[in-house]
Design a protein around this motif. Sequence first.
Motif, PDB file in Angstrom:
ATOM      1  N   ILE A  96       4.042  -5.802   5.006  1.00  0.00           N
ATOM      2  CA  ILE A  96       2.879  -6.164   4.391  1.00  0.00           C
ATOM      3  C   ILE A  96       1.421  -5.106   4.341  1.00  0.00           C
ATOM      4  N   ALA A  97       1.580  -4.432   5.300  1.00  0.00           N
ATOM      5  CA  ALA A  97       0.557  -3.117   5.433  1.00  0.00           C
ATOM      6  C   ALA A  97       0.785  -2.181   4.268  1.00  0.00           C
ATOM      7  N   SER A  98       1.934  -2.030   4.152  1.00  0.00           N
ATOM      8  CA  SER A  98       2.652  -0.858   3.266  1.00  0.00           C
ATOM      9  C   SER A  98       2.483  -1.398   1.843  1.00  0.00           C
ATOM     10  N   TYR A  99       2.787  -2.582   1.553  1.00  0.00           N
ATOM     11  CA  TYR A  99       2.613  -3.321   0.170  1.00  0.00           C
ATOM     12  C   TYR A  99       1.304  -3.333  -0.056  1.00  0.00           C
ATOM     13  N   LEU A 100       0.492  -3.671   0.843  1.00  0.00           N
ATOM     14  CA  LEU A 100      -1.236  -3.680   0.401  1.00  0.00           C
ATOM     15  C   LEU A 100      -1.654  -2.370   0.226  1.00  0.00           C
ATOM     16  N   GLN A 101      -1.169  -1.323   0.685  1.00  0.00           N
ATOM     17  CA  GLN A 101      -1.457   0.046   0.481  1.00  0.00           C
ATOM     18  C   GLN A 101      -1.224   0.410  -1.090  1.00  0.00           C
ATOM     19  N   ALA A 102       0.148   0.155  -1.310  1.00  0.00           N
ATOM     20  CA  ALA A 102       0.931   0.256  -2.658  1.00  0.00           C
ATOM     21  C   ALA A 102       0.120  -0.465  -3.756  1.00  0.00           C
ATOM     22  N   LEU A 103      -0.304  -1.613  -3.494  1.00  0.00           N
ATOM     23  CA  LEU A 103      -0.997  -2.310  -4.394  1.00  0.00           C
ATOM     24  C   LEU A 103      -2.417  -1.882  -4.731  1.00  0.00           C
ATOM     25  N   SER A 104      -3.127  -1.453  -3.789  1.00  0.00           N
ATOM     26  CA  SER A 104      -4.517  -0.820  -3.996  1.00  0.00           C
ATOM     27  C   SER A 104      -4.382   0.578  -4.945  1.00  0.00           C
ATOM     28  N   LEU A 105      -3.200   1.074  -5.001  1.00  0.00           N
ATOM     29  CA  LEU A 105      -3.290   2.308  -5.849  1.00  0.00           C
ATOM     30  C   LEU A 105      -2.938   2.198  -7.190  1.00  0.00           C
ATOM     31  N   TYR A 106      -2.487   0.663  -7.456  1.00  0.00           N
ATOM     32  CA  TYR A 106      -2.257   0.265  -8.907  1.00  0.00           C
ATOM     33  C   TYR A 106      -3.628  -0.084  -9.419  1.00  0.00           C
ATOM     34  N   GLN A 107      -4.143   0.762 -10.285  1.00  0.00           N
ATOM     35  CA  GLN A 107      -5.322   0.356 -10.932  1.00  0.00           C
ATOM     36  C   GLN A 107      -5.338   0.382 -12.419  1.00  0.00           C
TER      37      GLN A 107
END
Length: 399
Positions: free
Chosen positions: A129-140
Motif C-alpha cells: 500500500i505504501a509503495s503504491y501510494l508513492q507510485a500514484l503520487s508520481l503520476y501527474q
Amino acid sequence: MQLLSIQTLGEFSLQYGENKVSDRDNRSKKSWLLLAYLLCNKDRPVSQKKLIELLWGDDPASSNPENALKITFHRTRTMLDKLWPNAGRELIVHRDAGYAWNGEVPCTLDMEEFDRLGNVQTEDEEARIASYLQALSLYQGDFLEKLSSETWVIPITTHYHNRYIELVMELVPLLMQRERFAEAAQICRAAVGVEPYHEPLHAMLIRALGACGDQKAAVAAYEDLTKKLFDDFGILPSEEIRQAYREATRSLNDQSLPMEQVLEHLQEQDPASGALQCEYDYFKVLCFVEARAMERSGKATHIALLSITAALDSKPLSKRSMNTALEHLQDEIRTNLRRGDTFARCSGSQFIVMLPQANYENSCMVCRRIIGAYTRKYPHSPVKLHFMVQPLTPSISVP
C-alpha cells in the motif's frame, strides 16, 4: 551532492535545487523532443541521422539538416544551462558518432521510480500500500503530454496510463478493507479524471464515497457519470455502477428507528407539481411493483416511450441540439402528466413513462398532448418527436 530530478509523467521538467526548466515555460518543441528522446534512450548513443529523422522527418526544414541539428543542440544545451553552469554540455555528450544522455550524472527519473514502486514484490500488504501510494503520487498526468502526438511516445504513454489504472484498481480494495475510505475516494477521483469512462473506477468511487457517509457526493458522482454516458454515447451506466449506487445510497443504521423518523424519511422533500421523475433503475422497480398490483386490481397500466430524432429535412442533431431538446421535452413531460405518473430517461434520446390506470387510447392521447405542447412551445426546434405505447402486464418485460 544534489540529485537532478526529472519529471516526465505530466509536466516534462528538470530540477536541480531551486533551478528548474519545464516544457510549460519553454515553447521550443524541438528542444524538448530532442531531450526526451535522449532520456528515453539513455543507455545508448543515438545517431545524428536518427535525430534528424526524429526532428524533421523525411522533409528537413533546411537544406543543411546537420547544421540545423547543431543549432537545436545549442538551444537545448543553453536551456539546460539554467540548471547550473555548463549543465547542457555535461548532460548531453557526443559519443560514438552520435549523441547520448550522460548516465554518470546522478539523477532521479519519475518513470523509473514509478516502475520500481509499482512493481514491488512483497507479501506485506501494508508495504505494498505504501509503495503504491508513492507510485500514484508520481503520476501527474500522461507521459510527455505535450509530445503525445509523436509516434514513439504513444506506446510508452499507453503503458504508463494502463499501469496507473491497474495500480488504482489493486490499491483501492486494500484501502477499503482497512476502512481508509477517504483515501480510497481521493484516489478514485484522481483516476476518473485520467480515465473518465472507466466504469469499474466510477463504481469504486461511488462505494468509497458511500462508505465515507457522503451520500450526497455519491449521488452526484453517479449522476455526473450517467449524464456523461448519455450525452457522449447515449447509453445507461452498467449494472455494476447501478449496484454501487444502490449500496452507497442505502441508509444504514445499527439502531432501531422510531416510526416518526421512518415516516419523515418517506416524505417527498420537494413535492413539485407534475409527474415524478426518477432514475431508470428505480423506474423499473416501480414497474415491477405496479405489474404485481395489477394481478389483484385488474386495472390497466400502460408504458409510453417518447423518442427524439432529427426532423426529416434537418441535418443529424448536434450534441447541443439533442441536449436542449431533451431538457425541453423533460419539462413538458413533467408538467403535462399527473402527479401519480412516473417517468425516467432511458437512453440518450428517449424518455419512458408509466401511466397507471390508463387504457391504450388515453395513453396515446397523453403522448399527443405532450408532443403538441412541445411543438407549440418550440415551433422551430430541429427535432421530431415519436411515441409508442404498450400495456404493462406481469408477463411482459419492461422496455
